[in-house]
Design a protein around this motif. Structure first.
Motif, PDB file in Angstrom:
ATOM      1  N   HIS B 125      36.280  32.308 -16.318  1.00  0.00           N
ATOM      2  CA  HIS B 125      35.260  33.157 -14.910  1.00  0.00           C
ATOM      3  C   HIS B 125      37.331  32.982 -14.134  1.00  0.00           C
ATOM      4  N   VAL B 182      27.430  46.133 -14.107  1.00  0.00           N
ATOM      5  CA  VAL B 182      26.762  46.187 -15.274  1.00  0.00           C
ATOM      6  C   VAL B 182      25.587  46.483 -15.613  1.00  0.00           C
ATOM      7  N   SER B 187      25.881  45.423 -19.724  1.00  0.00           N
ATOM      8  CA  SER B 187      26.182  44.341 -20.370  1.00  0.00           C
ATOM      9  C   SER B 187      27.821  43.947 -21.962  1.00  0.00           C
ATOM     10  N   ALA B 188      27.863  45.312 -22.419  1.00  0.00           N
ATOM     11  CA  ALA B 188      28.980  45.261 -23.729  1.00  0.00           C
ATOM     12  C   ALA B 188      29.347  46.629 -23.165  1.00  0.00           C
ATOM     13  N   ARG B 191      33.147  44.952 -23.491  1.00  0.00           N
ATOM     14  CA  ARG B 191      33.218  44.319 -25.116  1.00  0.00           C
ATOM     15  C   ARG B 191      34.534  44.387 -25.547  1.00  0.00           C
ATOM     16  N   PHE B 192      35.252  43.090 -25.457  1.00  0.00           N
ATOM     17  CA  PHE B 192      36.430  42.202 -25.936  1.00  0.00           C
ATOM     18  C   PHE B 192      37.889  43.431 -25.730  1.00  0.00           C
ATOM     19  N   MET B 218      32.954  38.342 -17.542  1.00  0.00           N
ATOM     20  CA  MET B 218      32.543  38.468 -18.588  1.00  0.00           C
ATOM     21  C   MET B 218      31.074  38.841 -19.133  1.00  0.00           C
ATOM     22  N   PHE B 219      30.248  39.458 -17.882  1.00  0.00           N
ATOM     23  CA  PHE B 219      29.115  39.936 -17.949  1.00  0.00           C
ATOM     24  C   PHE B 219      28.916  41.376 -17.966  1.00  0.00           C
ATOM     25  N   THR B 220      29.875  41.929 -18.336  1.00  0.00           N
ATOM     26  CA  THR B 220      30.140  43.578 -19.275  1.00  0.00           C
ATOM     27  C   THR B 220      30.452  43.219 -20.637  1.00  0.00           C
ATOM     28  N   GLY B 221      30.810  42.257 -21.253  1.00  0.00           N
ATOM     29  CA  GLY B 221      31.552  41.788 -22.156  1.00  0.00           C
ATOM     30  C   GLY B 221      33.037  42.002 -22.294  1.00  0.00           C
ATOM     31  N   LEU B 223      37.038  40.437 -21.948  1.00  0.00           N
ATOM     32  CA  LEU B 223      37.833  39.261 -21.561  1.00  0.00           C
ATOM     33  C   LEU B 223      38.620  38.581 -20.783  1.00  0.00           C
ATOM     34  N   PRO B 277      21.981  37.685 -16.840  1.00  0.00           N
ATOM     35  CA  PRO B 277      22.697  38.331 -16.462  1.00  0.00           C
ATOM     36  C   PRO B 277      22.894  39.462 -16.154  1.00  0.00           C
ATOM     37  N   SER B 278      22.406  39.949 -17.041  1.00  0.00           N
ATOM     38  CA  SER B 278      22.065  41.756 -18.009  1.00  0.00           C
ATOM     39  C   SER B 278      21.517  42.635 -16.895  1.00  0.00           C
ATOM     40  N   THR B 380      27.294  31.540 -10.653  1.00  0.00           N
ATOM     41  CA  THR B 380      27.601  32.962 -12.137  1.00  0.00           C
ATOM     42  C   THR B 380      26.719  33.430 -12.759  1.00  0.00           C
ATOM     43  N   LEU B 381      25.060  32.296 -12.935  1.00  0.00           N
ATOM     44  CA  LEU B 381      24.710  32.457 -14.203  1.00  0.00           C
ATOM     45  C   LEU B 381      23.217  32.927 -13.593  1.00  0.00           C
TER      46      LEU B 381
END
Lengths: 167, 418
Positions: B125, B182, B187-188, B191-192, B218-221, B223, B277-278, B380-381
């Motif tokens: 976060h 999201v 949700s991905a 990612r990275f 982070m909830f979209t994946g 970094l 969270p997705s 957050t979650l």
């Protein structure tokens, strides 16, 4: 590359997208530190006989974005204690990926893995050839290459030995 | 060939003229920050000494430690951890921020959100420093590399660009925007990668609102997330900045792996249903669902604009008897600002319980829900057990929606109270 290939059975397939690994032991057990107790709690919601069925060398398979959320370390500690030696998924969530690679736990992204294997198939993760082989069915699929640092961390056996090797 | 802001920051940190996504480099973080937590900082400090023989960190001003979890300590064991942290910081001459608020927010207040800087933490976060054009990544245990070495190995990430257009309607907040992202992107989707926010809609969002969106990246994946900082963000960050760096910006012809256009006009309040969270849904579809408790706080919400809208909703009204509304301003600076503005008075008179800045309501140390109960939360979650029993449920939503739900004891649309 000196990474050892993995060969074992598919002990479980996590088909859920965005799988939250904490569910492996259950959130109420996440703070257990005794490894035997943790291992007893593992997989109870998915396959209560998991502990009896799993063998050293077995491998787990997951869907896309495996490890999404706020993953903790105990679930995979429990799985390793039960003999799981690696994980293959369609794709991984970055936080989870980093965390487990730093523990020296071999993992590979393999788009299409869910269509390649069924539970208890014998598979081989061949790092040099860059493929997962389904030895039961005689099929294979390419894996995504590891980043150099990830590869070195797995070769070294985790973050601390990696940092000692490459200081 | 153009570069993204993330590529430019990593190039400087790696001491290279330029880097592109996919390059593997050794980069020197400008700041290495962490909060104390059992199994994390105490283990890193021990490992530094025992595994690597590091008695003192060189260049202590590059490090910062926050004590924001387990505040106040409720057991001798928790206080022991804080003592380890205090001692390590004192021995190493590393700045320590204790009881100032939730570290990711305080980090911006005390100058670690330096535009153009590269920052690492173990917690993801920290991405919210991206609001100010800082590249801030949660790298989990790999933070140990940053504690024992000057440079860390990093693969330069690709960037997903999100262009925001339009303007939010009253009662719709940045929190709704993030969860809408999201839902729209997946949700991905990042990612990275780095989530870069841009477009004219960014200017219609407040700095606090952007901290919400970047903080939850982070909830979209992703970094991390980052914004090319405008004047308002620079006016906040530059006078506080701990080091002097030139802010950097993405080039017009930078390479993005994907570009999304998101319209803020017409966006409705949303709610994220358990257990992940997705799961973004329209709030109206869940209006009327009974809830027993509400939490307004965390590093994702609980800033002055959140308290302000909650006060607007609750002014002259009462929290439903039996409903527990916990409000936790994100930092002491925010608490003081809210007090000066009279917001605390309104919230308390409406029946809210106000607690001092701490992470504890969010990460589940203060977790009081029993089986069968439901919460509305700006934490957050919403995974099972985050606020108590694994058989309780958490619905994530905006501060305005939490306040409205507190009045009705059921999920409620805040717009009718504004």
């Amino acid at each position: 590359m000196s990474l050892k290939n993995l060969r074992g059975r598919v002990a479980f397939i996590f088909e859920e997208l965005d799988f939250d690994v904490d569910q492996i032991v259950g959130v109420k057990n996440i703070k257990i530190t005794d490894i035997n107790e943790l291992a007893d709690a593992a997989m109870q919601s998915y396959d209560p006989d998991f502990r009896a069925k799993v063998k050293p060398g077995d491998i787990l398979v997951g869907n896309h974005n495996f490890g999404y959320g706020h993953p903790h370390y105990p679930p995979m500690r429990a799985m390793r204690h039960l003999g799981i030696t690696g994980m293959v998924a369609e794709s991984f969530s970055p936080g989870y990926w980093r965390g487990e690679i730093s523990m020296g736990f071999p993992q590979a992204s393999c788009p299409g893995i869910l269509g390649l294997v069924q539970r208890w198939d014998e598979i081989e993760l061949d790092w040099q050839a860059g493929v997962i082989r389904n030895l039961t069915r005689g099929t294979e699929l390419p894996i995504e290459p590891l980043a150099l640092a990830d590869q070195r961390m797995l070769e070294a056996g985790g973050l601390v030995p990696y940092l000692k090797t490459y200081s | 060939m153009g570069y993204t802001i993330a590529e430019k920051i990593l190039a400087r940190a790696a001491g290279l003229p330029h880097v592109k996504a996919g390059d593997e480099v050794m980069a020197k973080p400008d700041f290495v920050i962490a909060y104390d937590f059992p199994g994390y900082t105490d283990v890193y400090f021990k490992s530094m000494k025992e595994d690597f023989g590091i008695e003192r960190v060189p260049d202590p001003e590059r490090y910062a430690i926050f004590i924001d979890h387990m505040i106040p300590a409720t057991s001798p064991k928790e206080e022991e951890l804080h003592i380890i942290t205090r001692n390590w910081c004192a021995e190493n001459k590393v700045p320590l921020f204790e009881r100032k608020g939730i570290g990711h927010q305080v980090a911006a207040e005390v100058g670690y959100a330096t535009p153009g800087a590269f920052v690492v933490h173990f917690d993801g976060h920290v991405s919210q420093l991206g609001t100010f054009g800082t590249l801030a990544m949660g790298i989990r245990r790999n933070i140990l590399e940053a504690f024992v070495r000057e440079r860390i190995s990093i693969k330069v990430p690709q960037t997903v660009r999100v262009n925001l257009r339009g303007k939010l309607s009253p009662g719709v907040m940045a929190r709704d925007v993030f969860h809408h992202l999201v839902r729209e992107m997946g949700s991905a989707s990042c990612r990275f990668q780095v989530l870069e926010l841009g477009g004219p809609g960014v200017d219609s969002l407040t700095t606090e609102g952007l901290q919400v969106i970047t903080g939850l990246a982070m909830f979209t994946g992703a970094l991390t997330a980052i914004v090319n900082p405008d004047k308002a963000r620079l006016d906040y960050a530059l006078p506080r900045a701990r080091i002097k760096l030139d802010p950097v910006y993405s080039d017009e012809d930078a390479t993005y792996s994907a570009v999304y256009d998101i319209d803020l006009d017409g966006l409705e309040p949303v709610v994220v249903i358990p257990p992940t969270p997705s799961n973004t849904r329209n709030l109206v579809d869940y209006a009327g669902l009974e809830v027993q408790t509400g939490y307004l706080g965390s590093c994702a919400s609980g800033r002055v604009e959140d308290l302000r809208i909650a006060a607007q909703v609750l002014r002259g009204r009462q929290v439903k008897p039996g409903f527990q509304l916990n409000i936790v301003p994100t930092s002491q600076e925010i608490m003081a600002a809210a007090a000066r503005e009279g917001l605390i008075e309104i919230l308390v008179e409406a029946g809210a319980f106000i607690s001092s800045s701490s992470c504890d309501f969010c990460f589940g140390r203060i977790a009081t829900m029993t089986a069968g109960q439901r919460a509305v939360s700006t934490g957050t979650l919403n995974v099972r057990g985050r606020m108590g029993s694994p058989d309780s449920e958490i619905y994530l939503c905006s501060a305005a929606s939490v306040a409205a739900s507190a009045i009705e004891g059921a999920i409620a649309d805040p717009r009718k109270y504004l």
